[in-house]
Design a protein around this motif. Structure first.
Motif, short mmCIF file in Angstrom:
data_model
loop_
_atom_site.label_atom_id
_atom_site.label_comp_id
_atom_site.label_asym_id
_atom_site.label_seq_id
_atom_site.Cartn_x
_atom_site.Cartn_y
_atom_site.Cartn_z
N THR A 152 37.11 45.36 46.46
CA THR A 152 38.27 45.66 45.63
C THR A 152 37.88 45.41 44.18
O THR A 152 37.24 44.40 43.88
CB THR A 152 39.46 44.75 46.00
OG1 THR A 152 39.79 44.97 47.37
CG2 THR A 152 40.68 45.05 45.13
N HIS A 153 38.26 46.31 43.31
CA HIS A 153 38.00 46.09 41.89
C HIS A 153 38.70 44.80 41.46
O HIS A 153 39.85 44.55 41.85
CB HIS A 153 38.50 47.27 41.05
CG HIS A 153 38.09 47.16 39.63
ND1 HIS A 153 38.77 46.38 38.72
CD2 HIS A 153 37.03 47.69 38.97
CE1 HIS A 153 38.16 46.45 37.55
NE2 HIS A 153 37.10 47.24 37.68
N PRO A 154 38.04 43.96 40.65
CA PRO A 154 38.64 42.68 40.26
C PRO A 154 40.03 42.79 39.64
O PRO A 154 40.86 41.90 39.83
CB PRO A 154 37.64 42.12 39.24
CG PRO A 154 36.34 42.73 39.63
CD PRO A 154 36.68 44.11 40.14
N GLY A 155 40.32 43.87 38.95
CA GLY A 155 41.64 44.05 38.37
C GLY A 155 42.73 44.37 39.39
O GLY A 155 43.91 44.39 39.05
N TRP A 156 42.33 44.58 40.64
CA TRP A 156 43.29 44.96 41.68
C TRP A 156 43.32 43.99 42.85
O TRP A 156 43.97 44.27 43.86
CB TRP A 156 42.97 46.38 42.16
CG TRP A 156 43.32 47.38 41.11
CD1 TRP A 156 42.54 47.77 40.05
CD2 TRP A 156 44.54 48.07 40.96
NE1 TRP A 156 43.21 48.66 39.27
CE2 TRP A 156 44.46 48.87 39.81
CE3 TRP A 156 45.72 48.08 41.70
CZ2 TRP A 156 45.49 49.67 39.39
CZ3 TRP A 156 46.76 48.90 41.29
CH2 TRP A 156 46.63 49.69 40.13
N THR A 157 42.65 42.86 42.73
CA THR A 157 42.71 41.88 43.82
C THR A 157 44.11 41.28 43.90
O THR A 157 44.86 41.28 42.94
CB THR A 157 41.66 40.76 43.63
OG1 THR A 157 41.93 40.08 42.40
CG2 THR A 157 40.25 41.30 43.64
N GLY A 158 44.45 40.80 45.07
CA GLY A 158 45.76 40.18 45.27
C GLY A 158 46.90 41.17 45.41
O GLY A 158 48.06 40.77 45.45
N GLN A 159 46.58 42.45 45.51
CA GLN A 159 47.61 43.49 45.63
C GLN A 159 47.77 43.98 47.07
O GLN A 159 48.55 44.90 47.32
CB GLN A 159 47.24 44.69 44.74
CG GLN A 159 46.96 44.34 43.30
CD GLN A 159 48.23 44.09 42.52
OE1 GLN A 159 49.26 44.70 42.77
NE2 GLN A 159 48.15 43.19 41.56
N GLY A 160 46.99 43.43 48.00
CA GLY A 160 47.08 43.85 49.39
C GLY A 160 46.23 45.06 49.75
O GLY A 160 46.33 45.57 50.87
N LEU A 161 45.40 45.51 48.83
CA LEU A 161 44.60 46.71 49.10
C LEU A 161 43.60 46.47 50.23
O LEU A 161 43.43 47.35 51.10
CB LEU A 161 43.84 47.16 47.85
CG LEU A 161 44.69 47.51 46.62
CD1 LEU A 161 43.80 48.00 45.49
CD2 LEU A 161 45.75 48.53 46.96
N ALA A 162 42.94 45.32 50.25
CA ALA A 162 41.96 45.04 51.30
C ALA A 162 42.63 45.03 52.67
O ALA A 162 42.09 45.60 53.63
CB ALA A 162 41.25 43.73 51.02
N LEU A 163 43.79 44.41 52.78
CA LEU A 163 44.49 44.39 54.06
C LEU A 163 44.92 45.79 54.49
O LEU A 163 44.84 46.13 55.67
CB LEU A 163 45.71 43.46 54.00
CG LEU A 163 45.39 41.97 54.01
CD1 LEU A 163 46.65 41.16 53.74
CD2 LEU A 163 44.74 41.55 55.31
N ARG A 164 45.35 46.59 53.55
CA ARG A 164 45.72 47.99 53.87
C ARG A 164 44.50 48.76 54.36
O ARG A 164 44.59 49.55 55.31
CB ARG A 164 46.33 48.68 52.66
CG ARG A 164 47.58 48.06 52.14
CD ARG A 164 48.88 48.81 52.32
NE ARG A 164 48.87 50.22 52.44
CZ ARG A 164 49.31 51.09 51.51
NH1 ARG A 164 49.74 50.65 50.35
NH2 ARG A 164 49.32 52.38 51.76
N LEU A 165 43.35 48.56 53.71
CA LEU A 165 42.13 49.23 54.14
C LEU A 165 41.70 48.78 55.52
O LEU A 165 41.28 49.60 56.36
CB LEU A 165 41.01 48.99 53.13
CG LEU A 165 41.13 49.78 51.83
CD1 LEU A 165 40.20 49.20 50.77
CD2 LEU A 165 40.84 51.26 52.06
N LEU A 166 41.79 47.48 55.80
CA LEU A 166 41.42 46.98 57.12
C LEU A 166 42.35 47.54 58.20
O LEU A 166 41.90 47.87 59.30
CB LEU A 166 41.42 45.45 57.14
CG LEU A 166 40.30 44.80 56.33
CD1 LEU A 166 40.46 43.28 56.32
CD2 LEU A 166 38.94 45.21 56.85
N ALA A 167 43.62 47.67 57.90
CA ALA A 167 44.56 48.26 58.86
C ALA A 167 44.22 49.73 59.12
O ALA A 167 44.26 50.20 60.26
CB ALA A 167 46.00 48.12 58.36
N ALA A 168 43.88 50.46 58.06
CA ALA A 168 43.51 51.87 58.22
C ALA A 168 42.22 52.00 59.03
O ALA A 168 42.09 52.90 59.87
CB ALA A 168 43.35 52.53 56.85
N ALA A 169 41.26 51.11 58.80
CA ALA A 169 40.01 51.13 59.56
C ALA A 169 40.29 50.82 61.03
O ALA A 169 39.70 51.44 61.93
CB ALA A 169 39.02 50.13 58.98
#
Length: 162
Positions: free
Chosen positions: A87-104
């Motif tokens: 995740t780009h450092p400016g976008w951490t803590g926004q839930g993007l990683a969890l959304r990506l893991l769910a999509a995977a």
């Protein structure tokens, strides 16, 4: 903030490279020393690598906002290996990683993969834990750095799906 997950496009390669380098150098530096982050970043110095991985059967899922520019991504291999999650450092803590893991995970179920596995960094492994991954063990190893072999570690993790 509206975020959607989409598949990688060739034109994303430069953005994914920048995300990777920024995440390693700025976020990774919170847990690893300068020599470790330099060696880690050096292993990700090829923009073309994203296109090659996609062409070889890996699926790169990209989190984008309204402007369709990548903010985070993960790379899922056909055998269930999650090779990258950045995740780009400016976008951490926004839930993007969890959304990506769910999509995977959804994709893995579609492919009838029963086990997802990864090697997560010190900073990424809590995200994997929140996504339901089990910590198997710490992996201590060396990677080649600009001045020779550098000791580093990560965590073997897995999740049973489907």
């Amino acid at each position: 903030m509206t975020v959607r997950i989409r598949d990688f496009r060739d034109e994303d390669a430069d953005d994914l490279y920048r995300i990777t380098q920024a995440a390693i150098q700025r976020i990774g530096a919170q847990a690893y020393d300068a020599e470790q982050t330099a060696a880690w970043a050096a292993g990700h110095m090829n923009v073309q690598r994203f296109r090659e991985r996609a062409a070889s059967g890996a699926v790169i899922l990209v989190a984008v906002c309204k402007d369709d520019r990548p903010r985070a991504y993960t790379l899922l291999e056909p055998d269930g290996h999650l090779d990258q999650l950045y995740t780009h450092p400016g976008w951490t803590g926004q839930g993007l990683a969890l959304r990506l893991l769910a999509a995977a995970e959804d994709l893995a179920k579609k492919w009838q993969i029963r086990l997802l596995y990864t090697e997560a960094s010190e900073l990424a492994h809590p995200v994997f834990l929140r996504a339901g991954y089990e910590l198997k063990h710490r992996r201590d190893f060396t990677i080649e750095g600009p001045s020779g072999p550098v000791p580093i570690y990560n965590y073997a993790m897995e999740k049973h799906v489907g």
